[in-house]
Design a protein around this motif. Structure first.
Motif, PDB file in Angstrom:
ATOM      1  N   GLY A  54       0.909  -1.210  -0.080  1.00 15.16           N
ATOM      2  CA  GLY A  54       0.032  -0.078  -0.171  1.00 15.16           C
ATOM      3  C   GLY A  54       0.906   1.348   0.296  1.00 15.16           C
ATOM      4  N   VAL A  55       1.783   1.222   1.023  1.00 13.24           N
ATOM      5  CA  VAL A  55       2.846   2.408   0.920  1.00 13.24           C
ATOM      6  C   VAL A  55       3.426   2.671  -0.668  1.00 13.24           C
ATOM      7  N   TRP A 126      -4.172  -2.643   3.010  1.00 15.21           N
ATOM      8  CA  TRP A 126      -3.673  -2.057   1.866  1.00 15.21           C
ATOM      9  C   TRP A 126      -4.397  -0.712   1.407  1.00 15.21           C
ATOM     10  N   PRO A 127      -5.662  -0.804   1.116  1.00 15.37           N
ATOM     11  CA  PRO A 127      -6.210   0.218   0.824  1.00 15.37           C
ATOM     12  C   PRO A 127      -6.258   1.460   1.972  1.00 15.37           C
ATOM     13  N   VAL A 128      -6.441   1.127   3.037  1.00  8.05           N
ATOM     14  CA  VAL A 128      -6.400   2.135   4.292  1.00  8.05           C
ATOM     15  C   VAL A 128      -4.963   2.935   4.259  1.00  8.05           C
ATOM     16  N   VAL A 129      -3.867   2.174   4.257  1.00  7.80           N
ATOM     17  CA  VAL A 129      -2.540   2.526   4.264  1.00  7.80           C
ATOM     18  C   VAL A 129      -2.438   3.496   3.100  1.00  7.80           C
ATOM     19  N   ALA A 130      -2.897   3.136   1.705  1.00  8.44           N
ATOM     20  CA  ALA A 130      -2.530   3.799   0.520  1.00  8.44           C
ATOM     21  C   ALA A 130      -3.341   4.956   0.507  1.00  8.44           C
ATOM     22  N   LEU A 131      -4.503   4.840   1.078  1.00 15.13           N
ATOM     23  CA  LEU A 131      -5.385   6.201   1.233  1.00 15.13           C
ATOM     24  C   LEU A 131      -4.902   7.293   2.106  1.00 15.13           C
ATOM     25  N   LEU A 132      -4.101   6.807   3.417  1.00 17.80           N
ATOM     26  CA  LEU A 132      -3.451   7.764   4.279  1.00 17.80           C
ATOM     27  C   LEU A 132      -2.240   8.259   3.807  1.00 17.80           C
ATOM     28  N   VAL A 133      -1.472   7.471   2.986  1.00 20.18           N
ATOM     29  CA  VAL A 133      -0.250   7.957   2.436  1.00 20.18           C
ATOM     30  C   VAL A 133      -0.656   8.964   1.368  1.00 20.18           C
ATOM     31  N   THR A 134      -1.583   8.781   0.593  1.00 18.43           N
ATOM     32  CA  THR A 134      -2.083   9.759  -0.477  1.00 18.43           C
ATOM     33  C   THR A 134      -2.555  11.062   0.009  1.00 18.43           C
TER      34      THR A 134
END
Length: 154
Positions: A54-55, A126-134
């Motif tokens: 995700g990151v 995965w989606p939560v971390v990807a959205l947080l990084v975004t």
């Protein structure tokens, strides 16, 4: 995102611990140490692999997309969820499936059993971390100037 999901599957299958399963002559399967910590370890490896993926996806999206639109958020959230589900499914499929299907294809004796994902909420890592990084990248960068139609015609 799905290509990273396939790579994450191989990484999870390679890194996750296996349990020792014994198949008897009657076709029954039992774990030699049912209290093993391998169940938790396999799930934690899944969690760390999908968080890393995700990151990675969010960092690549931040560099390539260079804007904070709805499309990037949908791709990180939806694509991350689909990729994470795919990792869980492919990991189980590559390693013989559920234990009853796996037992049909092994001979009598001791074998290494891949432990499928038991903690289903880890799929959303995965989606939560990807959205947080975004989101963090969106907060940390300035807005790009938007060209108006008058600027384009000049």
């Amino acid at each position: 995102v799905l290509i990273v999901g396939v790579l994450a599957t191989f990484l999870w299958v390679w890194l996750a611990p296996h349990a020792l399963a014994v198949k008897d002559a009657k076709g029954g399967v039992s774990l030699s140490a049912p209290e093993t910590k391998s169940f938790v370890s396999a799930d934690m490896v899944f969690l760390f692999v999908t968080v890393g993926a995700g990151v990675l996806c969010a960092a690549v999206a931040a560099v390539v997309a260079r804007h904070r639109g709805l499309a990037v958020s949908v791709a990180m959230g939806g694509g991350g969820l689909l990729a994470s589900l795919m990792v869980a499914w492919l990991g189980r499929w590559f390693t013989g499936g559920p234990i009853h299907r796996w037992a049909d294809h092994v001979s009598v004796g001791s074998h290494q059993l891949f432990l499928q994902l038991q903690t289903r909420p880890f799929v959303v890592a995965w989606p939560v971390v990807a959205l947080l990084v975004t989101f963090v990248v969106a907060l940390a960068t300035q807005d790009r100037p938007v060209d108006s139609p008058a600027d384009r015609s000049a």
